[in-house]
Structures are given as structure tokens and as C-alpha cells.
Design an enzyme around this catalytic site. Sequence first.
Site, PDB file in Angstrom:
ATOM      1  CE1 TYR A  24      -5.775  43.181 -14.979  1.00 28.49           C
ATOM      2  CE2 TYR A  24      -4.932  42.656 -17.166  1.00 28.49           C
ATOM      3  CZ  TYR A  24      -4.876  42.514 -15.795  1.00 28.49           C
ATOM      4  OH  TYR A  24      -3.922  41.709 -15.228  1.00 28.49           O
ATOM      5  CG  HIS A 102      -5.178  44.049  -7.055  1.00 31.97           C
ATOM      6  ND1 HIS A 102      -3.959  44.306  -7.616  1.00 31.97           N
ATOM      7  CD2 HIS A 102      -4.961  43.834  -5.734  1.00 31.97           C
ATOM      8  CE1 HIS A 102      -3.039  44.241  -6.679  1.00 31.97           C
ATOM      9  NE2 HIS A 102      -3.612  43.965  -5.524  1.00 31.97           N
TER      10      HIS A 102
HETATM   11  O1  CA2 Z   1      -6.147  43.458 -11.444  1.00 31.44           O
HETATM   12  C1  CA2 Z   1      -5.258  44.309 -11.282  1.00 31.44           C
HETATM   13  O2  CA2 Z   1      -5.490  45.506 -11.174  1.00 31.44           O
HETATM   14  C2  CA2 Z   1      -3.788  43.858 -11.284  1.00 31.44           C
HETATM   15  O3  CA2 Z   1      -3.099  44.633 -10.319  1.00 31.44           O
HETATM   16  C3  CA2 Z   1      -3.269  44.157 -12.678  1.00 31.44           C
HETATM   17  C4  CA2 Z   1      -1.835  43.654 -12.895  1.00 31.44           C
HETATM   18  C5  CA2 Z   1      -1.699  42.195 -12.479  1.00 31.44           C
HETATM   19  O4  CA2 Z   1      -0.338  41.801 -12.560  1.00 31.44           O
HETATM   20  C6  CA2 Z   1      -2.196  41.949 -11.069  1.00 31.44           C
HETATM   21  O5  CA2 Z   1      -2.099  40.578 -10.790  1.00 31.44           O
HETATM   22  C7  CA2 Z   1      -3.643  42.391 -10.922  1.00 31.44           C
HETATM   23  C8  CA2 Z   1      -1.442  43.766 -14.356  1.00 31.44           C
HETATM   24  C9  CA2 Z   1      -1.568  45.125 -14.920  1.00 31.44           C
HETATM   25  C10 CA2 Z   1      -1.383  45.036 -16.391  1.00 31.44           C
HETATM   26  O6  CA2 Z   1      -2.416  45.758 -16.985  1.00 31.44           O
HETATM   27  C11 CA2 Z   1      -2.680  45.531 -18.301  1.00 31.44           C
HETATM   28  C12 CA2 Z   1      -3.792  46.146 -18.791  1.00 31.44           C
HETATM   29  C13 CA2 Z   1      -4.142  45.969 -20.095  1.00 31.44           C
HETATM   30  C14 CA2 Z   1      -3.373  45.182 -20.910  1.00 31.44           C
HETATM   31  C15 CA2 Z   1      -2.263  44.561 -20.417  1.00 31.44           C
HETATM   32  C16 CA2 Z   1      -1.908  44.746 -19.104  1.00 31.44           C
END
Ligand code: CA2
Length: 151
Positions: A24, A102
Site C-alpha cells: 500500500y 483500490h
Molecule cells: O488496494 C486497496 O485499496 C484495497 O481496497 C485495500 C483493502 C483490501 O482489502 C482490498 O482488497 C484492496 C485493505 C485495506 C487495508 O489497508 C491497510 C493499509 C495498511 C496496513 C494495513 C491495511
Amino acid sequence: MAKIVYVLNGPNLNLLGTREPQTYGTATLRDVEKLCRDAARRHGFEVEFRQSNHEGELIDWIQEAGAKKAPGIVLNAGGYTHSSIALRDAVAAVTLPVIEVHISNIFAREDFRHLSHLAPVARGTLCGFGIAGYGLAIDGLAAMLATTRKR
Ligand code: CA2
């Protein structure tokens, strides 16, 4: 009257920049908010920027954006993307354009992330551009609205 684009973020996105930087990146949700405000300003929009870990709250905000006749919604529903029929129903029910975003490329990840319940009812979908995708979504929304107005 101010044209206020809703940018809605789902569960765990409050953790952005604190964990999983390989997936991310290192930017925080605050950085995403600034990016959105800058992109929106270029098109004469303002931004209502929110994050929730609760499905029902996200649904309430989608309905609120509809009731307030916002120009559109940029939605990163996080994990609910892959599981929530209720969110899908909310997106389908709202008459505003909803752009699904996303940060990561969900199609290059685990199989369970390949299904988005939102994609079929969103006006557009962006993934894999990192946080820049939010700005691109706002640009796309502005382009869509400009086209609609000409008709
Ligand atoms: O890629 C994306 O933006 C997602 O929507 C992010 C979601 C994931 O479940 C989707 O499949 C794709 C997860 C968000 C969690 O974000 C975090 C960021 C940093 C650390 C942990 C989680």
C-alpha cells in the site's frame, strides 16, 4: 453552491502508511486526503473525506451523498469490496456516479480479491495506481460530469 465530492474509505484504511508498505506504500490517509483536495480544487470541487471501519456507516454516507446531490463519490471500500452485497445495493441505488478505487492491483493479488461486488454497479473502477488512483478518479469524475453537462 459548492460541489462536494464524497471520498469514502472503508475498513483498515486508517492504517495506511503504518503497515504493509510493500502493498500500500508509505503515504498516510492524511496524504490521500490532501491529494484528493488538491485534485478536486483543480476542477472546482470540494471534498468530504471520510473513513469508517463499519459497513453500515459507509452505506449511510453513500445515501447522504445521494440525498445531498453530490456530484459523485470516490469509494475505496477496502475488504468490503469483496464481501458486501449491502454496499453493492447502496451503490446501485444511488443515482450519482460512483468511482471505485483500490490502491493495489486487486487482480494481481489473491483470488478472493479478484471479485468486486461493486465493479458492476460502479460507473468506473481504478486499481493499481497507488494513492494516485484517488486523484485519477476525481479527474475521471470531472471528465464524466463535463461530458454529461454538454448533452
Ligand atoms: O488496494 C486497496 O485499496 C484495497 O481496497 C485495500 C483493502 C483490501 O482489502 C482490498 O482488497 C484492496 C485493505 C485495506 C487495508 O489497508 C491497510 C493499509 C495498511 C496496513 C494495513 C491495511
